[in-house]
Design a protein around this motif. Structure first.
Motif, PDB file in Angstrom:
ATOM      1  N   ALA A  27       0.865  -1.184   0.000  1.00 54.83           N
ATOM      2  CA  ALA A  27       0.000   0.000   0.000  1.00 54.83           C
ATOM      3  C   ALA A  27       0.901   1.234   0.000  1.00 54.83           C
ATOM      4  O   ALA A  27       1.877   1.294   0.750  1.00 54.83           O
ATOM      5  CB  ALA A  27      -0.913   0.004   1.212  1.00 54.83           C
ATOM      6  N   PHE A  28       0.581   2.185  -0.849  1.00 52.63           N
ATOM      7  CA  PHE A  28       1.373   3.409  -0.978  1.00 52.63           C
ATOM      8  C   PHE A  28       0.459   4.622  -0.896  1.00 52.63           C
ATOM      9  O   PHE A  28      -0.694   4.559  -1.304  1.00 52.63           O
ATOM     10  CB  PHE A  28       2.110   3.437  -2.324  1.00 52.63           C
ATOM     11  N   GLU A  29       1.006   5.726  -0.384  1.00 50.29           N
ATOM     12  CA  GLU A  29       0.277   6.994  -0.335  1.00 50.29           C
ATOM     13  C   GLU A  29       1.130   8.073  -0.973  1.00 50.29           C
ATOM     14  O   GLU A  29       2.349   8.087  -0.805  1.00 50.29           O
ATOM     15  CB  GLU A  29      -0.018   7.386   1.113  1.00 50.29           C
ATOM     16  N   SER A  30       0.479   8.967  -1.669  1.00 49.60           N
ATOM     17  CA  SER A  30       1.189  10.129  -2.194  1.00 49.60           C
ATOM     18  C   SER A  30       1.243  11.181  -1.090  1.00 49.60           C
ATOM     19  O   SER A  30       0.569  11.064  -0.069  1.00 49.60           O
ATOM     20  CB  SER A  30       0.461  10.696  -3.416  1.00 49.60           C
ATOM     21  N   ALA A  31       2.009  12.212  -1.314  1.00 51.54           N
ATOM     22  CA  ALA A  31       1.969  13.373  -0.419  1.00 51.54           C
ATOM     23  C   ALA A  31       0.577  13.989  -0.538  1.00 51.54           C
ATOM     24  O   ALA A  31      -0.166  13.696  -1.484  1.00 51.54           O
ATOM     25  CB  ALA A  31       3.039  14.379  -0.841  1.00 51.54           C
ATOM     26  N   ALA A  32       0.206  14.827   0.403  1.00 52.87           N
ATOM     27  CA  ALA A  32      -1.099  15.488   0.351  1.00 52.87           C
ATOM     28  C   ALA A  32      -1.231  16.263  -0.960  1.00 52.87           C
ATOM     29  O   ALA A  32      -0.298  16.963  -1.374  1.00 52.87           O
ATOM     30  CB  ALA A  32      -1.254  16.424   1.534  1.00 52.87           C
ATOM     31  N   LEU A  33      -2.372  16.100  -1.610  1.00 55.68           N
ATOM     32  CA  LEU A  33      -2.618  16.768  -2.887  1.00 55.68           C
ATOM     33  C   LEU A  33      -3.773  17.750  -2.750  1.00 55.68           C
ATOM     34  O   LEU A  33      -4.782  17.432  -2.114  1.00 55.68           O
ATOM     35  CB  LEU A  33      -2.987  15.732  -3.958  1.00 55.68           C
ATOM     36  N   PRO A  34      -3.660  18.908  -3.356  1.00 54.65           N
ATOM     37  CA  PRO A  34      -4.795  19.834  -3.348  1.00 54.65           C
ATOM     38  C   PRO A  34      -5.930  19.280  -4.214  1.00 54.65           C
ATOM     39  O   PRO A  34      -5.678  18.470  -5.113  1.00 54.65           O
ATOM     40  CB  PRO A  34      -4.222  21.123  -3.931  1.00 54.65           C
ATOM     41  N   PRO A  35      -7.164  19.687  -3.963  1.00 56.06           N
ATOM     42  CA  PRO A  35      -8.298  19.195  -4.755  1.00 56.06           C
ATOM     43  C   PRO A  35      -8.041  19.350  -6.253  1.00 56.06           C
ATOM     44  O   PRO A  35      -7.532  20.375  -6.713  1.00 56.06           O
ATOM     45  CB  PRO A  35      -9.457  20.082  -4.303  1.00 56.06           C
ATOM     46  N   GLY A  36      -8.335  18.281  -7.002  1.00 51.97           N
ATOM     47  CA  GLY A  36      -8.176  18.291  -8.446  1.00 51.97           C
ATOM     48  C   GLY A  36      -6.789  17.918  -8.937  1.00 51.97           C
ATOM     49  O   GLY A  36      -6.589  17.680 -10.120  1.00 51.97           O
ATOM     50  N   ALA A  37      -5.801  17.862  -8.036  1.00 53.74           N
ATOM     51  CA  ALA A  37      -4.440  17.516  -8.435  1.00 53.74           C
ATOM     52  C   ALA A  37      -4.305  16.000  -8.576  1.00 53.74           C
ATOM     53  O   ALA A  37      -5.138  15.237  -8.105  1.00 53.74           O
ATOM     54  CB  ALA A  37      -3.434  18.042  -7.415  1.00 53.74           C
ATOM     55  N   SER A  38      -3.240  15.578  -9.229  1.00 54.81           N
ATOM     56  CA  SER A  38      -3.003  14.146  -9.399  1.00 54.81           C
ATOM     57  C   SER A  38      -1.545  13.817  -9.106  1.00 54.81           C
ATOM     58  O   SER A  38      -0.694  14.703  -9.028  1.00 54.81           O
ATOM     59  CB  SER A  38      -3.371  13.705 -10.813  1.00 54.81           C
ATOM     60  N   HIS A  39      -1.291  12.526  -8.928  1.00 53.18           N
ATOM     61  CA  HIS A  39       0.062  12.026  -8.650  1.00 53.18           C
ATOM     62  C   HIS A  39       0.254  10.758  -9.470  1.00 53.18           C
ATOM     63  O   HIS A  39      -0.675   9.972  -9.641  1.00 53.18           O
ATOM     64  CB  HIS A  39       0.223  11.714  -7.164  1.00 53.18           C
ATOM     65  N   THR A  40       1.455  10.555  -9.968  1.00 50.15           N
ATOM     66  CA  THR A  40       1.768   9.361 -10.752  1.00 50.15           C
ATOM     67  C   THR A  40       2.772   8.502 -10.004  1.00 50.15           C
ATOM     68  O   THR A  40       3.813   8.996  -9.568  1.00 50.15           O
ATOM     69  CB  THR A  40       2.334   9.751 -12.132  1.00 50.15           C
ATOM     70  N   PHE A  41       2.448   7.221  -9.861  1.00 52.23           N
ATOM     71  CA  PHE A  41       3.344   6.239  -9.270  1.00 52.23           C
ATOM     72  C   PHE A  41       3.984   5.451 -10.397  1.00 52.23           C
ATOM     73  O   PHE A  41       3.281   4.942 -11.278  1.00 52.23           O
ATOM     74  CB  PHE A  41       2.579   5.242  -8.388  1.00 52.23           C
ATOM     75  N   GLU A  42       5.312   5.358 -10.391  1.00 58.32           N
ATOM     76  CA  GLU A  42       6.044   4.495 -11.320  1.00 58.32           C
ATOM     77  C   GLU A  42       6.418   3.256 -10.526  1.00 58.32           C
ATOM     78  O   GLU A  42       7.189   3.332  -9.577  1.00 58.32           O
ATOM     79  CB  GLU A  42       7.301   5.201 -11.841  1.00 58.32           C
ATOM     80  N   LEU A  43       5.875   2.110 -10.898  1.00 62.39           N
ATOM     81  CA  LEU A  43       6.014   0.891 -10.123  1.00 62.39           C
ATOM     82  C   LEU A  43       6.711  -0.186 -10.942  1.00 62.39           C
ATOM     83  O   LEU A  43       6.364  -0.416 -12.104  1.00 62.39           O
ATOM     84  CB  LEU A  43       4.616   0.407  -9.738  1.00 62.39           C
ATOM     85  N   LYS A  44       7.702  -0.838 -10.332  1.00 61.11           N
ATOM     86  CA  LYS A  44       8.349  -2.002 -10.936  1.00 61.11           C
ATOM     87  C   LYS A  44       8.372  -3.093  -9.879  1.00 61.11           C
ATOM     88  O   LYS A  44       8.603  -2.807  -8.701  1.00 61.11           O
ATOM     89  CB  LYS A  44       9.778  -1.674 -11.365  1.00 61.11           C
ATOM     90  N   ALA A  45       8.110  -4.326 -10.289  1.00 63.38           N
ATOM     91  CA  ALA A  45       8.102  -5.433  -9.340  1.00 63.38           C
ATOM     92  C   ALA A  45       8.715  -6.674  -9.975  1.00 63.38           C
ATOM     93  O   ALA A  45       8.611  -6.876 -11.181  1.00 63.38           O
ATOM     94  CB  ALA A  45       6.679  -5.737  -8.898  1.00 63.38           C
ATOM     95  N   ARG A  46       9.349  -7.491  -9.124  1.00 65.82           N
ATOM     96  CA  ARG A  46       9.881  -8.789  -9.548  1.00 65.82           C
ATOM     97  C   ARG A  46       9.464  -9.843  -8.543  1.00 65.82           C
ATOM     98  O   ARG A  46       9.503  -9.604  -7.342  1.00 65.82           O
ATOM     99  CB  ARG A  46      11.411  -8.768  -9.613  1.00 65.82           C
ATOM    100  N   TRP A  47       9.087 -11.008  -9.065  1.00 63.27           N
ATOM    101  CA  TRP A  47       8.720 -12.123  -8.194  1.00 63.27           C
ATOM    102  C   TRP A  47       9.061 -13.434  -8.878  1.00 63.27           C
ATOM    103  O   TRP A  47       9.283 -13.485 -10.081  1.00 63.27           O
ATOM    104  CB  TRP A  47       7.233 -12.060  -7.849  1.00 63.27           C
ATOM    105  N   GLU A  48       9.125 -14.475  -8.070  1.00 62.24           N
ATOM    106  CA  GLU A  48       9.384 -15.816  -8.587  1.00 62.24           C
ATOM    107  C   GLU A  48       8.121 -16.640  -8.471  1.00 62.24           C
ATOM    108  O   GLU A  48       7.400 -16.565  -7.477  1.00 62.24           O
ATOM    109  CB  GLU A  48      10.513 -16.475  -7.807  1.00 62.24           C
ATOM    110  N   GLN A  49       7.871 -17.412  -9.526  1.00 61.19           N
ATOM    111  CA  GLN A  49       6.690 -18.257  -9.554  1.00 61.19           C
ATOM    112  C   GLN A  49       6.997 -19.457 -10.443  1.00 61.19           C
ATOM    113  O   GLN A  49       7.477 -19.280 -11.578  1.00 61.19           O
ATOM    114  CB  GLN A  49       5.498 -17.462 -10.097  1.00 61.19           C
ATOM    115  N   ASN A  50       6.776 -20.639  -9.926  1.00 58.77           N
ATOM    116  CA  ASN A  50       7.029 -21.873 -10.674  1.00 58.77           C
ATOM    117  C   ASN A  50       8.458 -21.951 -11.202  1.00 58.77           C
ATOM    118  O   ASN A  50       8.699 -22.366 -12.335  1.00 58.77           O
ATOM    119  CB  ASN A  50       6.024 -22.030 -11.819  1.00 58.77           C
TER     120      ASN A  50
END
Length: 80
Positions: A27-50
């Motif tokens: 779970a991630f939270e952005s900094a407080a944003l003023p009404p109508g503003a937006s924030h972009t998260f750039e996410l990369k993940a690695r996992w092992e499966q089978n």
């Protein structure tokens, strides 16, 4: 932003690895944003499966006051 993976994953947020043990949910939270503003998260993940390693890269935008959930069900196999 709540993110779920198919197996315990290591995660990088905006280019920085998130500390702690690999896990299936983050779970991630952005900094407080003023009404109508937006924030972009750039996410990369690695996992092992089978016995294989997978990677997923996503860009997720959220607006002030919104909650978003991202469920990653597959990734690209990493061949190193």
């Amino acid at each position: 932003l709540s993110v779920q993976f198919p197996a315990p994953a290591r995660v990088w947020l905006n280019g920085t690895e998130v500390g702690g043990a690999a896990r299936e949910q983050f779970a991630f939270e952005s900094a407080a944003l003023p009404p109508g503003a937006s924030h972009t998260f750039e996410l990369k993940a690695r996992w092992e499966q089978n016995g294989k390693t997978y990677e997923a890269v996503r860009t997720v935008g959220v607006r002030a006051g919104d909650r978003s959930r991202l469920q990653i069900v597959s990734g690209t196999e990493v061949r190193e």
